[in-house]
Design an enzyme around this catalytic site. Sequence first.
Site, PDB file in Angstrom:
ATOM      1  N   SER A   1       0.813  -1.215   0.000  1.00 48.17           N
ATOM      2  CA  SER A   1       0.000   0.000   0.000  1.00 48.17           C
ATOM      3  C   SER A   1       0.849   1.269   0.000  1.00 48.17           C
ATOM      4  CB  SER A   1      -0.945   0.011   1.207  1.00 48.17           C
ATOM      5  OG  SER A   1      -1.901  -1.015   1.106  1.00 48.17           O
TER       6      SER A   1
ATOM      7  N   CYS B   1      -9.588  -2.031   3.663  1.00 44.36           N
ATOM      8  CA  CYS B   1      -8.816  -0.862   3.203  1.00 44.36           C
ATOM      9  C   CYS B   1      -9.197  -0.478   1.768  1.00 44.36           C
ATOM     10  CB  CYS B   1      -7.323  -1.122   3.367  1.00 44.36           C
ATOM     11  SG  CYS B   1      -6.319   0.383   3.336  1.00 44.36           S
ATOM     12  N   LEU B   2      -8.326  -0.703   0.776  1.00 41.65           N
ATOM     13  CA  LEU B   2      -8.691  -0.380  -0.602  1.00 41.65           C
ATOM     14  C   LEU B   2      -9.919  -1.181  -1.020  1.00 41.65           C
ATOM     15  CD1 LEU B   2      -7.990   1.160  -3.242  1.00 41.65           C
ATOM     16  CD2 LEU B   2      -6.660  -0.850  -3.917  1.00 41.65           C
TER      17      LEU B   2
ATOM     18  N   GLN C   1     -12.922   0.649  -0.055  1.00 43.29           N
ATOM     19  CA  GLN C   1     -13.185   1.797  -0.918  1.00 43.29           C
ATOM     20  C   GLN C   1     -13.729   1.368  -2.280  1.00 43.29           C
ATOM     21  OE1 GLN C   1      -9.265   3.473  -0.924  1.00 43.29           O
ATOM     22  NE2 GLN C   1      -9.364   4.110   1.220  1.00 43.29           N
TER      23      GLN C   1
ATOM     24  N   ASN D   1      -3.550   2.225   7.177  1.00 42.96           N
ATOM     25  CA  ASN D   1      -2.619   2.763   6.186  1.00 42.96           C
ATOM     26  C   ASN D   1      -3.410   3.170   4.945  1.00 42.96           C
ATOM     27  OD1 ASN D   1      -0.611   3.419   4.391  1.00 42.96           O
ATOM     28  ND2 ASN D   1       0.108   1.326   4.076  1.00 42.96           N
TER      29      ASN D   1
ATOM     30  N   GLY E   1      -4.718   6.884   2.462  1.00 41.31           N
ATOM     31  CA  GLY E   1      -4.747   8.324   2.223  1.00 41.31           C
ATOM     32  C   GLY E   1      -6.048   8.792   1.596  1.00 41.31           C
ATOM     33  N   TYR E   2      -6.976   7.841   1.347  1.00 36.66           N
ATOM     34  CA  TYR E   2      -8.297   8.161   0.804  1.00 36.66           C
ATOM     35  C   TYR E   2      -9.363   7.644   1.754  1.00 36.66           C
ATOM     36  CZ  TYR E   2      -6.074   9.351  -3.641  1.00 36.66           C
ATOM     37  OH  TYR E   2      -5.297   9.935  -4.614  1.00 36.66           O
TER      38      TYR E   2
ATOM     39  N   HIS F   1      -7.294  -2.227   9.390  1.00 35.77           N
ATOM     40  CA  HIS F   1      -6.726  -3.550   9.135  1.00 35.77           C
ATOM     41  C   HIS F   1      -6.963  -4.483  10.318  1.00 35.77           C
ATOM     42  CE1 HIS F   1      -4.399  -2.887   5.380  1.00 35.77           C
ATOM     43  NE2 HIS F   1      -4.475  -1.624   5.783  1.00 35.77           N
TER      44      HIS F   1
ATOM     45  N   GLU G   1      -6.366  -7.552  10.432  1.00 38.12           N
ATOM     46  CA  GLU G   1      -5.257  -8.521  10.500  1.00 38.12           C
ATOM     47  C   GLU G   1      -4.033  -7.933  11.181  1.00 38.12           C
ATOM     48  OE1 GLU G   1      -3.889  -5.993   7.224  1.00 38.12           O
ATOM     49  OE2 GLU G   1      -5.836  -6.698   7.893  1.00 38.12           O
TER      50      GLU G   1
END
Length: 352
Positions: free
Chosen positions: A47, A244-245, A248, A286, A288-289, A327, A329
């Site tokens: 990431s 995370c991603l 999104q 972690n 930034g969006y 996260h 995990e």
Amino acid sequence: MDKKIYVTLENGKTFEGYAFGAEKEVIGELVFTTGMTGYIETLTDPSYYGQIVVQTFPLIGNYGMITADRESTKSYVTAYIVREKCDEPSNFRSEGTLEAYLKEQGIPAVYGVDTRELTRTVREAGVMNAAISFKPFRDVAALKNYKIRNAVKAVSSKECVEKGSGALTVVMYDFGAKANIERELLNRGCRVICVPSDFPAEDALKLNPDGIMLTNGPGDPAENVEIIENIKKLAGKKPIFGICLGHQLLALAMGGETRKMKYGHRGANQPVKQLSTGRIFITSQNHGYEVVGTSVKCGNVSFVNANDGTCEGIDYPDHNAFTLQFHPEACAGPHDANTQFDDFIARMRKER
């Protein structure tokens, strides 16, 4: 004495330090992470692709480098900045020094920088691009024009890999997956089929999985137009868990919106509040969006950040899907939210 090196921000501010690691000049997006431990996991988290990472904790490298603690097979950071580096780690598991690893990976690094001031600058002005060079960097236009592109394609696996032989089968889309997501599934008795980011939904469903995992990864989520369209074809077909991603991307596939944050959340000490219980979890993050919570019409926001109120999780009851911005995990980080994997297992068993 190591060679002097310069960190130049796109606002023109320059910091002096000393070079270590690979000897080269780079441009990247400057971000900071607040983890007190976990620098091995930070360096190997996909990431961070395209980013120059600043560690706010002052001493880095003190327990060496350990292969078993890596989250991927290589480092994806563009460069690394620390206040003080440790050249003589003390740890029975250590296999080498931080500097030796950075040289092996071709990652330039800087030490002796005032990382408190550098972090304060980013917090006040927001994330910005930076150059690391052996002479003061003058081309501000080049800094402003830099943009991380095709990040997911750069870090995703290129072929399908199957592990485990459990009763439940999970197709895991690799957008830049941390290794511990796979470990958590394997530890719960799953058969995991890791597939590339562009693996067709039709082919994924032909594998007859019990669930779909959408992993973490780098870059601007909205850039991944083809992946978003592919996820639309998976929604509602099988239980889905996004991290995370992945969180999104599913939001975008369901008609939501994302936006870039001022400086993001990076570290192992982010508090999130579960809205259904009021419970606070300390989490590793972690990104930034963020997903704009009010933009998601077919899902319910399940977690919010206790510091800034941003969306940290969404439940999609009509599609048997749920996602988390943080996260669960960990690696590195607290295990407060680890039970979210158990929830995914329960969903898959119920669907069966």
